[in-house]
Design a protein around this motif. Structure first.
Motif, PDB file in Angstrom:
ATOM      1  N   ARG A  57       0.827  -1.409   0.395  1.00 10.21           N
ATOM      2  CA  ARG A  57       0.041   0.114  -0.120  1.00 10.21           C
ATOM      3  C   ARG A  57       0.706   1.278   0.297  1.00 10.21           C
ATOM      4  O   ARG A  57       0.647   1.622  -0.988  1.00 10.21           O
ATOM      5  CB  ARG A  57      -0.903   0.072   0.900  1.00 10.21           C
ATOM      6  N   GLN A  58       2.001   1.281   0.725  1.00 14.16           N
ATOM      7  CA  GLN A  58       2.765   2.897   0.614  1.00 14.16           C
ATOM      8  C   GLN A  58       3.529   2.964  -0.170  1.00 14.16           C
ATOM      9  O   GLN A  58       3.695   3.796  -1.135  1.00 14.16           O
ATOM     10  CB  GLN A  58       3.744   2.422   1.883  1.00 14.16           C
ATOM     11  N   PRO A 103       6.447   8.203   6.046  1.00 13.90           N
ATOM     12  CA  PRO A 103       6.038   7.356   5.327  1.00 13.90           C
ATOM     13  C   PRO A 103       6.085   5.726   5.763  1.00 13.90           C
ATOM     14  O   PRO A 103       5.052   5.260   6.079  1.00 13.90           O
ATOM     15  CB  PRO A 103       6.836   7.550   4.267  1.00 13.90           C
ATOM     16  N   PHE A 104       7.254   5.665   6.252  1.00 14.66           N
ATOM     17  CA  PHE A 104       7.095   4.409   6.452  1.00 14.66           C
ATOM     18  C   PHE A 104       6.950   4.227   8.497  1.00 14.66           C
ATOM     19  O   PHE A 104       7.133   2.621   9.018  1.00 14.66           O
ATOM     20  CB  PHE A 104       8.447   3.392   6.607  1.00 14.66           C
ATOM     21  N   SER A 105       6.797   5.059   9.274  1.00 16.00           N
ATOM     22  CA  SER A 105       6.913   5.197  10.090  1.00 16.00           C
ATOM     23  C   SER A 105       5.337   4.062  11.219  1.00 16.00           C
ATOM     24  O   SER A 105       5.385   3.366  11.811  1.00 16.00           O
ATOM     25  CB  SER A 105       6.326   5.648  11.376  1.00 16.00           C
ATOM     26  N   ALA A 137       8.879  -2.713  12.017  1.00  6.49           N
ATOM     27  CA  ALA A 137      10.230  -3.139  12.085  1.00  6.49           C
ATOM     28  C   ALA A 137      10.822  -3.627  10.653  1.00  6.49           C
ATOM     29  O   ALA A 137      10.937  -3.386  10.445  1.00  6.49           O
ATOM     30  CB  ALA A 137      10.617  -3.454  13.286  1.00  6.49           C
ATOM     31  N   ILE A 138       9.576  -4.872  10.497  1.00  2.13           N
ATOM     32  CA  ILE A 138      10.368  -5.777   9.783  1.00  2.13           C
ATOM     33  C   ILE A 138      10.014  -4.907   8.170  1.00  2.13           C
ATOM     34  O   ILE A 138      10.895  -4.706   7.192  1.00  2.13           O
ATOM     35  CB  ILE A 138      10.153  -7.231   9.234  1.00  2.13           C
ATOM     36  N   THR A 139       8.567  -4.534   7.660  1.00  2.00           N
ATOM     37  CA  THR A 139       8.619  -3.911   6.992  1.00  2.00           C
ATOM     38  C   THR A 139       9.376  -3.095   6.203  1.00  2.00           C
ATOM     39  O   THR A 139       9.901  -2.748   5.394  1.00  2.00           O
ATOM     40  CB  THR A 139       6.907  -4.462   6.980  1.00  2.00           C
ATOM     41  N   ARG A 140       9.319  -2.402   7.568  1.00  2.00           N
ATOM     42  CA  ARG A 140       9.903  -0.783   7.087  1.00  2.00           C
ATOM     43  C   ARG A 140      11.567  -0.512   6.878  1.00  2.00           C
ATOM     44  O   ARG A 140      11.862  -0.237   5.087  1.00  2.00           O
ATOM     45  CB  ARG A 140      10.032  -0.239   8.934  1.00  2.00           C
TER      46      ARG A 140
END
Lengths: 243, 259
Positions: free
Chosen positions: A136-137, A157-159, A163-166
């Motif tokens: 989605r991001q 945008p990633f906050s 943690a892993i997906t970031r």
């Protein structure tokens, strides 16, 4: 030549002086982070840059054109992806092109070219609910990219990701900047993220950009960088500046 | 297949069972003549009245349904205009909203005779009454739908250079569709009732006229039959609204299945 410049931006709300003489410049293909605590005026700065707020004084230019207070030239992306649930992924991504007057068909064709680079191939005709958080991001990022001709403003945008997906998204972002022409202005309060991704880190507090630190580490970067001594040295330096 | 079977045992059997108990009690009461049969006809008598009169009721229901549907459509148009104005202009919201709420406290039965006096025995007063009863739930549903749109989505659209019309077209209208349908579902059941009430007051056609006629004749079996028929008509109208709702929100059904 700088693609995007802000000169001596001042903006206040009532008595609160939120932005004080902010100046910055973004070069082509560059990644610049604006790092600071929450409530430090970072988001206001983005609203000024994107033209939604008119500053009391100062000037914003994009490719040399004065865009102060004129929305529609640069778009931004928030931690909420804001994909419209009732539009297919491709129509969400192509939305800025439709707004600029392209037909739905033309806009879809144009947006479709980027699905592969953005790791979204095959999701074109799905609705957003079917995508994972990271996808989605990426779709939201593609929409931002198509809105603004290679310049993107990203507001944490990633906050909202785990943690892993970031970490994956950060790696992916480092990768994609090698593939397509992308100049990024990035808001974050995560020091590690800023150092990993940026060419320059601007430390902002109380409405001013206090210091600017150049991260001179060669690209392509990967996670090894985050474990290096240079990384720690940058981190130490920035931490001391934030206090 | 098993899923369908499970939904029958879990969702359909309980209300059928309750209904069966009610009918059994009803038959017992009439069977033992606890209540005189002219006051409470037996389920069998109602069933035979239903079967014998179904053709006539179906013919009359065409008028009632026409009034309900025309009124509903006009109510939707009115609701759409009002809700959009109230969403766009705070002044319009302040000016209209309290009056709309007050308008809903007026009993429809009380204004129906006035409407008949003003507009005669034709379809006009009936359709007007349906409009009065249906526009409010639709307007409130739409307004809630508009308000449910994320303000950040609207700002994002503006940052892309979207004008007001584009913001409505791409974000606000589609975002308000679920709210609109939740209002419309309520309105569709009100629509039939509104049409019936207006018909009670006179005229030549419609289920409401038929109802008053059988009531005056003390044919309570026919009265019950007509009530059941009206229930079926209302349910059919609501089912039609549901179907349109599902067709117009393909993204919604799929996201439910996904969960």
């Amino acid at each position: 030549m700088s693609i995007l410049t802000a000169e001596k931006i001042n903006k206040s709300f009532g008595d609160k002086h939120v932005l004080r003489d902010i100046s910055l410049a973004l070069e082509e293909g560059e990644f610049v982070s604006i790092l600071g605590v929450s409530g430090g005026g970072k988001t206001t700065l983005f609203n000024v840059l994107s033209g939604l707020f008119k500053p009391e004084s100062g000037k914003v230019s994009l490719y040399g054109e004065d865009i102060t207070g004129k929305p529609g030239k640069i778009s931004y992306m928030l931690q909420k992806d804001l994909l419209l649930p009732f539009k297919r992924v491709i129509d969400n991504a192509a939305l800025p092109l439709v707004i600029k007057g392209k037909s739905k068909k033309e806009a879809r064709l144009e947006a479709d070219k980027y699905f592969k680079v953005f790791g979204l191939d095959g999701t074109q005709m799905l609705y957003p609910y079917a995508l994972s958080g990271g996808m989605r991001q990426r779709a939201a990022l593609l929409r931002t990219y198509l809105a603004s001709d290679g310049v993107v403003l990203l507001d944490e945008p990633f906050s909202a990701l785990d943690a892993i997906t970031r970490a994956k998204m950060q790696q992916w972002y480092l990768g994609i900047t090698e593939d397509i022409k992308l100049s990024t202005l990035f808001i974050t309060h995560d020091i590690d993220e800023a150092i990993l991704l940026s060419d320059r880190v601007c430390v902002m507090s109380e409405g001013r950009i206090e210091t600017e630190i150049r991260i001179d580490y060669p690209r392509p970067r990967n996670e090894d960088f985050t474990l290096s001594d240079e990384f720690l040295a940058y981190k130490r330096k920035i931490k001391s500046l934030i206090k | 297949m098993t899923k369908r079977f499970r939904s029958i045992t879990r969702d359909i059997l309980p209300p059928v069972f309750t209904l069966a108990v009610i009918i059994a009690v009803w038959s017992a009461v009439t069977g033992f003549e606890a209540v005189p049969s002219f006051m409470l006809p037996s389920p069998g008598a109602v069933l035979s009245a239903f079967v014998n009169n179904i053709g006539y009721m179906a013919k009359e229901s065409v008028y009632t349904l026409q009034e309900a549907v025309y009124g509903l459509l006009a109510g939707i148009v009115l609701a759409f205009i009002l809700a959009t104005l109230m969403d766009k202009f705070t002044f319009a919201f302040k000016a209209f909203y309290p009056l709309l709420v007050i308008s809903q406290t007026i009993p429809t039965i009380a204004i129906a005779p006035l409407l008949v006096l003003w507009m005669g025995y034709g379809m006009a007063p009936r359709i007007t009454l349906v409009i009065i009863t249906t526009f409010f739930p639709v307007a409130v549903g739409l307004l809630d739908g508009y308000k449910s749109v994320d303000a950040d989505s609207v700002n994002l659209m503006r940052s892309m250079g979207a004008g007001k019309i584009q913001i409505y077209r791409h974000v606000k209208f589609p975002g308000a569709v679920p709210g609109f349908f939740s209002g419309l579902r309520i309105a569709s059941s009100y629509a039939v009732i509104g049409a019936l009430i207006a018909e009670w007051l006179g005229g030549n056609n419609g289920l409401g006229v038929y109802m008053t006629r059988v009531k005056k004749a003390y044919s309570f079996d026919k009265m019950f039959a007509v009530i059941i028929f009206i229930c079926i008509v209302s349910l059919a109208l609501m089912a039609a609204v549901r179907l349109i709702e599902k067709l117009s929100m393909p993204y919604k059904i799929k996201s439910k299945e996904n969960r």
